[in-house]
Structures are given as structure tokens and as C-alpha cells.
Design a protein around this motif. Sequence first.
Motif, mmCIF file in Angstrom:
data_model
loop_
_atom_site.group_PDB
_atom_site.id
_atom_site.type_symbol
_atom_site.label_atom_id
_atom_site.label_comp_id
_atom_site.label_asym_id
_atom_site.label_seq_id
_atom_site.Cartn_x
_atom_site.Cartn_y
_atom_site.Cartn_z
ATOM 1 N N GLY A 130 10.627 79.967 29.230
ATOM 2 C CA GLY A 130 11.658 80.965 29.027
ATOM 3 C C GLY A 130 12.829 80.859 29.986
ATOM 4 N N PHE A 131 13.219 79.652 30.345
ATOM 5 C CA PHE A 131 14.347 79.466 31.261
ATOM 6 C C PHE A 131 15.336 78.478 30.672
ATOM 7 C CE2 PHE A 131 11.355 76.123 32.333
ATOM 8 C CZ PHE A 131 12.148 75.011 32.552
ATOM 9 N N GLU A 132 16.541 78.462 31.232
ATOM 10 C CA GLU A 132 17.583 77.527 30.829
ATOM 11 C C GLU A 132 18.036 76.729 32.033
ATOM 12 O OE1 GLU A 132 20.641 79.832 28.970
ATOM 13 O OE2 GLU A 132 19.430 80.247 27.177
ATOM 14 N N ILE A 133 18.491 75.517 31.809
ATOM 15 C CA ILE A 133 19.003 74.628 32.855
ATOM 16 C C ILE A 133 20.535 74.647 32.799
ATOM 17 C CG2 ILE A 133 19.243 72.199 33.543
ATOM 18 C CD1 ILE A 133 16.579 73.040 34.329
ATOM 19 N N THR A 134 21.163 74.709 33.963
ATOM 20 C CA THR A 134 22.624 74.678 34.023
ATOM 21 C C THR A 134 23.093 73.392 34.684
ATOM 22 O OG1 THR A 134 22.807 77.087 34.141
ATOM 23 C CG2 THR A 134 24.696 75.802 34.911
ATOM 24 N N VAL A 135 23.898 72.621 33.970
ATOM 25 C CA VAL A 135 24.524 71.422 34.518
ATOM 26 C C VAL A 135 25.921 71.804 34.972
ATOM 27 C CG1 VAL A 135 25.344 69.083 34.031
ATOM 28 C CG2 VAL A 135 23.189 69.883 33.043
ATOM 29 N N ARG A 136 26.166 71.686 36.270
ATOM 30 C CA ARG A 136 27.465 72.110 36.798
ATOM 31 C C ARG A 136 28.435 70.955 36.979
ATOM 32 N NH1 ARG A 136 27.203 71.032 42.316
ATOM 33 N NH2 ARG A 136 25.099 70.885 43.189
ATOM 34 N N GLN A 137 27.931 69.714 37.057
ATOM 35 C CA GLN A 137 28.822 68.580 37.289
ATOM 36 C C GLN A 137 28.136 67.293 36.863
ATOM 37 O OE1 GLN A 137 29.998 68.206 41.403
ATOM 38 N NE2 GLN A 137 31.127 66.318 41.083
ATOM 39 N N LEU A 138 28.919 66.340 36.380
ATOM 40 C CA LEU A 138 28.420 65.003 36.082
ATOM 41 C C LEU A 138 29.056 64.012 37.039
ATOM 42 C CD1 LEU A 138 28.569 64.925 32.181
ATOM 43 C CD2 LEU A 138 26.623 65.467 33.625
ATOM 44 N N VAL A 139 28.268 63.050 37.495
ATOM 45 C CA VAL A 139 28.751 62.004 38.403
ATOM 46 C C VAL A 139 28.441 60.654 37.779
ATOM 47 C CG1 VAL A 139 28.618 61.027 40.712
ATOM 48 C CG2 VAL A 139 28.360 63.503 40.400
ATOM 49 N N LEU A 140 29.484 59.886 37.520
ATOM 50 C CA LEU A 140 29.303 58.564 36.928
ATOM 51 C C LEU A 140 28.881 57.559 37.989
ATOM 52 C CD1 LEU A 140 29.622 56.466 34.627
ATOM 53 C CD2 LEU A 140 32.044 56.278 35.296
ATOM 54 N N ARG A 141 27.810 56.835 37.727
ATOM 55 C CA ARG A 141 27.368 55.721 38.558
ATOM 56 C C ARG A 141 27.426 54.462 37.694
ATOM 57 N NH1 ARG A 141 28.158 58.158 43.310
ATOM 58 N NH2 ARG A 141 26.456 59.510 44.017
ATOM 59 N N ALA A 142 28.637 54.012 37.420
ATOM 60 C CA ALA A 142 28.827 52.915 36.475
ATOM 61 C C ALA A 142 28.205 51.619 36.966
ATOM 62 C CB ALA A 142 30.324 52.712 36.211
ATOM 63 N N GLY A 143 28.228 51.386 38.280
ATOM 64 C CA GLY A 143 27.633 50.180 38.824
ATOM 65 C C GLY A 143 26.120 50.204 38.751
ATOM 66 N N ALA A 144 25.535 51.342 39.093
ATOM 67 C CA ALA A 144 24.080 51.485 38.999
ATOM 68 C C ALA A 144 23.633 51.502 37.548
ATOM 69 C CB ALA A 144 23.630 52.755 39.715
#
Length: 555
Positions: A504-518
Motif C-alpha cells: 500500500g505504498f508508492e515510490i517517488t522518483v525525484r531526479q534521473l541521472v544519466l550514466r551514459a558511459g556506465a
Amino acid sequence: MKSDVEIAQQATLAPISRIAADLGIDESEYEPYGRDKAKLSLTLLDRLKDRPNGKLVLVTAINPTPAGEGKTTMNVGLSMALNAIGKNAISALREPSLGPCFGLKGGAAGGGYSQVLPMEDINLHFTGDFNAIGAANNLLAAMLDNSLFRGNPLGIDPQRVVLRRVVDMNDRALRSVLIGLGRRTDGIPRQGGFEITVASEVMAILCLTSGIKDLKERLGRMVVAYTPDRDPVTATDLQAVGAMAMLLKDAIKPNLVQTVENTPAIIHGGPFANIAHGCNSALATRMALKLADYTVTEAGFGADLGAEKFLDIVCPSAGVAPDAVVLVATVHALKYNGGVPRAELSQENLVALDAGMANLEQHLENLDKYGVNTLVALNRFPDDTDAEIALVRERCARLGVQVVTAEVFEKGSRGGLEMARAVVEVCERPHHYHRLYSSELGLREKIETVAREIYRADAVNFSPRAQRQLENLTRLGFGSLPVCLAKTQYSFSDDPAKLGAPRGFEITVRQLVLRAGAGFVVALTGDILTMPGLPKVPAAVGMDIDEDGHITGLS
């Protein structure tokens, strides 16, 4: 019982030349770092490329608690126990970070009579890998700010610089800083900040690379900033790749050491599992698979973080798959998940244990979704009762999962023989490993799949900033990359207070970080930070060294 550091100091280490020779490594294929450590040449993989791989065993755990689960201790103990029953085994581990070593977590070289040695060196500066990674990252940052100062020929938007400097220490004061202040010649003023070294993309790249050529290609793809039109600026654009790779020329080589019982161990790399992918380098794992019949590796924190990323990011990238998964748990930790305060964990409490089993069972159900064969290893404490052990066995039996007990902390390999024999048996079963999601899914769908299938979240909420980043990353062609969810290690949710198996919970994504090399996209959830802080009483307070060089307080 003696302390970890006392046991380590009294152990008899074999010369690293003997450890290497026993593995069939030629003198030209390693470089000694003193008597007890060595760097392994990448030419070793070239020579052994046609040798069949041994069995790969992944050690993971339930969600960590203040009671401690001893995952690294079990990894080391299992490798020693496999050797004790006549198998040729290697332990593959991450390098510890100075930040948690001096902060709350302590070192990461195992414990008791199940340690990798030399423990003091491994937990401190070791062979300088982290320093090299930090230097490469910070060179790139310096070249970026120099480009801004020299007229900004790449058209970088100073408000869209995403590369941060790093230091291998927990220092909350550096999370957000203003740089370039002072005279005009001191640079272009802008807001910046620091991450801990293990959160650096350079660390992630080093741990996923297959060699120097691949390393340089990955470093070149690192996105360090964006233009006002939100087009990426890379390390290649800054012409920094060659110098960065040069700084990493030794750090790319895995490190050979040994356990307290002289079992070989390869230790290399150290990305955190809650803000990166949390596994030792792919090079270390691939070397170990060629050198031994059994390679025992591990993934950081609980299986919802480390194992998920190992199976969804590392395995496809490195071209490996586990023959067996060992899920570590303790009765203490299960009772804690069932609501027992830490001070009362030594008392038998079958009701709380039964409730806390929900955490273990959800991890088992999750691992089953990957088609891997799993067994549960109970790191047994002296006050665990027979009734408690029986309850764990009975609940796991309902899921068709075997439970073994181990006492490697107190007994070394002798305390892990049952576990070793069970692992050998599990490795012989057919397995059908597969990723949780297809690369054809978009970033949003991949994040939602992990949150729904692994965490059991009802929904994922994306902040306005994260939504804009989703759209831009998809526009730039990064939608096919796997995702690396960064969240608290203490709960299946993004709230560390929700123990057990919350619903009964929700996840909040506040930011995305691109790791294009990884080669992945990090989704930051909840209050997770890429620069930890020190606790009220840091572990460093209890550490010291005397006039004879003997260290105390390190664990």
C-alpha cells in the motif's frame, strides 16, 4: 572472542607469489604490491580466454538491519568452506570505501575468522584504486570548468552541469558548494557539489568495463553537462579521455589477496548498491571464473538493491549468470523486521520471527522471477534457538527453498561446510536466468516494473523535474538503457521506517541521472543522497594506531 583486527593481525599470510602460483598465474601476469597484495594483468584474461568458466555463486541478503547480516563474512566463509571440501574456489569482493569505514558501517573485509587480508590495508588505502578513480573524475571536472573559463567554446549551460567532484569520505558539508568565487581569474562562479567516490560514474565504468579500449569508449560517452537546448556535452568533447584513462592504468587491474585461511580472493572496485550497481568489477569476476571452479561474488545491501542490479545490469553487460544464489539472513534481523527492538533481539520470539519472515519470503519470490536457483543461508548467532531455526526452515520449505546454517564468523571454514555442500548441489541444477524487463521498454516502464515487481509498490510518481528528464533522455536516444534505482537499503519502499514486506505504498522518483558511459540511468527516490554524512559518533572516534604501527578499533 578476539576482535576482527586482532584475528587479522595474528593470522599467517602466505606470500602473494604462492597464492598466484597455486592459481596457475605466471610471474609476468601479476605485479606485487608488497608481500601480501598484487595487481593482476589483463593479459591473464587473454591467455585464459578459451578456458571454460567455473560456477558463479552470488551472495545477497535480506534488507540490512542494525543487527547485521554478515553478507561479506558469509561470502568469504563460503569460499573457504568450498576449498575445505576439496573444491577450487575464489572469493570476489568490492573494495571498501573510506566513508562508511570511518562513518557508521565500518569496514568491509568480512569478520571474525572469515576475513580477507591484509584487513587494515584493504579497509584503508589498499592499492590506490579509489584515489585514481577520484583523480580521473576530478580531472574531468577541472577541464570542464576550465572550458567554461576559456570562453565556453562548447556552449555549456553553467546551470546544466551535471558532473560533480568526488571525495572518498562522508562529508555532508560538501553536498552543495559554490565554486569559482574570488578574483576573476579564479573561475566562473556557479553552484556545484561533491559525491562520494563510490557514486562516481568513473567508478561504475571501471567496474563494468572489459578492458582499456572499452574503458576509453565508456569514459568518452560520459555526459558532463548540457547546452541551453539540452543537448549533451561529453568527456570526448572536452578531450579528457586519454588523460583519464592514463590515471586509471593500474586501477583497472584487479587486486589479488587472500583470506585468513589462505583462500585466494580478488577484490576490485566498489560502487555503492543504493546509489550505483553495488558489485565488484566485471573484470574481477571474469578472471575468477577462469581461475577457479567456483567464484563466490556478492551484491551490496539487500537483494532488492544489489541482486536486482547484478541480475539486470551486471550480468547482461559482463555476459555472465549465477549458477546459484545464496540469500543471507539472520534470526535477529528477521525478528527486527517483525517489530522487535534491537535490545531484545537475543530473546526467543517466535511470533515476531514469523512476522519478519515476510521480508525473507519476498526476496525469495523476487529472485525466482529471474529464473535463478536460490538457497537461504542463516548466519547463526549463539542465542538463536532450535525452535527459531525450525520456524525459518518450515516457512522456506513452503516455497521449496532449502535452508542451511553457518557459523563462519566464529569457526571459519568449519562453520560453513553444510553451506558449501548445499551450494555445490544447487550449482548442478539447471537454471534459466533472464532479466526482469526487456531493453525495448521505455525508461518509465522499466522503473515501474522494478518498483512493482521487486518492491511491490502500487505506483511510481515522477516529480516534474524527473518527468522532463525522462522526456529529454528518451529524445536523446537513451531510452533503451537499463535503470538503476537509488533508494534506501533498509526497506522495500523508499521509506526506511517501513520494515518487513510493506504494502500500500508508492515510490517517488525525484531526479534521473544519466550514466551514459556506465550504460544505465539512475533514478533517485526518496531522500537518498550521493554524499552521505557522518553519524553522531563516527566509527573513526574509536580508531587509533600505536607507536609500533598496530591498529585498533578497525572492523
